[in-house]
Design a protein around this motif. Structure first.
Motif, PDB file in Angstrom:
ATOM      1  N   SER A 133       0.822  -1.250   0.158  1.00  0.00           N
ATOM      2  CA  SER A 133       0.088  -0.054  -0.027  1.00  0.00           C
ATOM      3  C   SER A 133       0.762   1.115  -0.021  1.00  0.00           C
ATOM      4  N   THR A 134       1.020   1.932  -1.286  1.00  0.00           N
ATOM      5  CA  THR A 134       1.748   3.303  -1.208  1.00  0.00           C
ATOM      6  C   THR A 134       0.884   4.261  -2.018  1.00  0.00           C
ATOM      7  N   SER A 135       0.932   5.478  -1.513  1.00  0.00           N
ATOM      8  CA  SER A 135       0.291   6.576  -1.957  1.00  0.00           C
ATOM      9  C   SER A 135       0.317   6.577  -3.526  1.00  0.00           C
ATOM     10  N   ALA A 136      -1.131   6.865  -3.999  1.00  0.00           N
ATOM     11  CA  ALA A 136      -1.077   6.818  -5.552  1.00  0.00           C
ATOM     12  C   ALA A 136      -0.261   8.222  -6.196  1.00  0.00           C
ATOM     13  N   ASN A 137       0.699   8.341  -6.153  1.00  0.00           N
ATOM     14  CA  ASN A 137       1.417   9.579  -6.867  1.00  0.00           C
ATOM     15  C   ASN A 137       2.704   9.047  -7.224  1.00  0.00           C
ATOM     16  N   PRO A 142       2.515  15.847  -4.711  1.00  0.00           N
ATOM     17  CA  PRO A 142       1.636  15.765  -3.429  1.00  0.00           C
ATOM     18  C   PRO A 142       1.107  14.469  -3.427  1.00  0.00           C
ATOM     19  N   THR A 143       0.644  13.905  -2.270  1.00  0.00           N
ATOM     20  CA  THR A 143      -0.435  12.804  -2.115  1.00  0.00           C
ATOM     21  C   THR A 143      -1.674  13.144  -2.483  1.00  0.00           C
ATOM     22  N   PRO A 144      -2.455  12.390  -3.554  1.00  0.00           N
ATOM     23  CA  PRO A 144      -3.790  12.879  -3.839  1.00  0.00           C
ATOM     24  C   PRO A 144      -4.768  12.441  -2.619  1.00  0.00           C
ATOM     25  N   ARG A 145      -5.658  13.583  -2.371  1.00  0.00           N
ATOM     26  CA  ARG A 145      -6.322  13.399  -1.300  1.00  0.00           C
ATOM     27  C   ARG A 145      -7.771  12.554  -1.756  1.00  0.00           C
ATOM     28  N   ASN A 146      -7.828  12.638  -2.879  1.00  0.00           N
ATOM     29  CA  ASN A 146      -9.108  11.940  -3.274  1.00  0.00           C
ATOM     30  C   ASN A 146      -9.039  11.236  -4.798  1.00  0.00           C
ATOM     31  N   LYS A 147      -9.891  10.413  -5.499  1.00  0.00           N
ATOM     32  CA  LYS A 147      -9.455   9.843  -6.674  1.00  0.00           C
ATOM     33  C   LYS A 147      -9.449  10.861  -7.593  1.00  0.00           C
ATOM     34  N   ASN A 148     -10.008  12.002  -7.735  1.00  0.00           N
ATOM     35  CA  ASN A 148     -10.122  12.887  -8.708  1.00  0.00           C
ATOM     36  C   ASN A 148      -8.468  13.731  -8.762  1.00  0.00           C
TER      37      ASN A 148
END
Length: 190
Positions: A133-137, A142-148
């Motif tokens: 599990s790693t942030s989707a960036n 910056p780490t995305p706060r939501n899917k958009n």
């Protein structure tokens, strides 16, 4: 369990079993996931994130028993921290075992969190192995706060995007605590 939930679960497990990458809602932020025991899959995550593989990734497990299968000795204090924290908390443990070599940090540690999100728990339990599990960036972005907010590069770089909303959106990464077997405790990220 709704039909959508079951279908998403099945599709995500199929991709993980085939060494693919998924984009999925976790108990913190949207994550890029793969089979934590598959070195090639882990390598794909580093490549997608454009991240050096000496920067360790977090691993999610479904319960205490799975944690104990992949850490040589879980300190008693870890269970107290897991039980008492209200925010998702990742713990860095000494001497991991049974995971991909390129997932283990240079100092022979592994960052593990017991997933609290319902989808993550079902996914891990159905897959029967830990999941990265790693942030989707891209690393350094910056780490995305939501899917958009997830970049096109990440969206196109994974094999499957789970089509579910997170149960609760913390919109921030987990706390990280390092627990050494010699009893030292260090807060890495609050």
């Amino acid at each position: 369990m709704s039909q959508d939930f079951s279908q998403e679960l099945k599709k995500a497990v199929d991709v993980l079993q085939n060494g693919g990458l998924i984009l999925y809602p976790t108990d913190t932020v949207w994550g890029i996931g793969c089979d934590a025991t598959n070195e090639e899959a882990v390598k794909k995550v580093y490549t997608l994130k454009q991240r050096e593989d000496n920067k360790a990734l977090i691993c999610l497990v479904g319960n205490d028993a799975m944690l104990e299968r992949h850490i040589e000795k879980v300190p008693d204090l870890a269970y107290d921290i897991i039980d008492l924290t209200t925010k998702p908390t990742t713990i860095i443990y000494d001497n991991p075992k049974g995971v991909a070599k390129n997932l283990i940090a240079e100092d022979n540690t592994l960052a593990v969190r017991i997933a609290s999100d319902k989808f993550c728990q079902y996914l891990i339990n159905k897959f029967k192995k830990p999941i990265v599990s790693t942030s989707a960036n891209i690393s350094g972005q910056p780490t995305p706060r939501n899917k958009n907010e997830i970049s096109t590069v990440i969206l196109k770089g994974v094999d499957y995007i789970v089509n579910l909303q997170p149960e609760q959106n913390f919109e921030s990464a987990s706390s990280i605590i390092k627990l050494s077997n010699d009893g030292k405790v260090k807060v890495i990220r609050e």
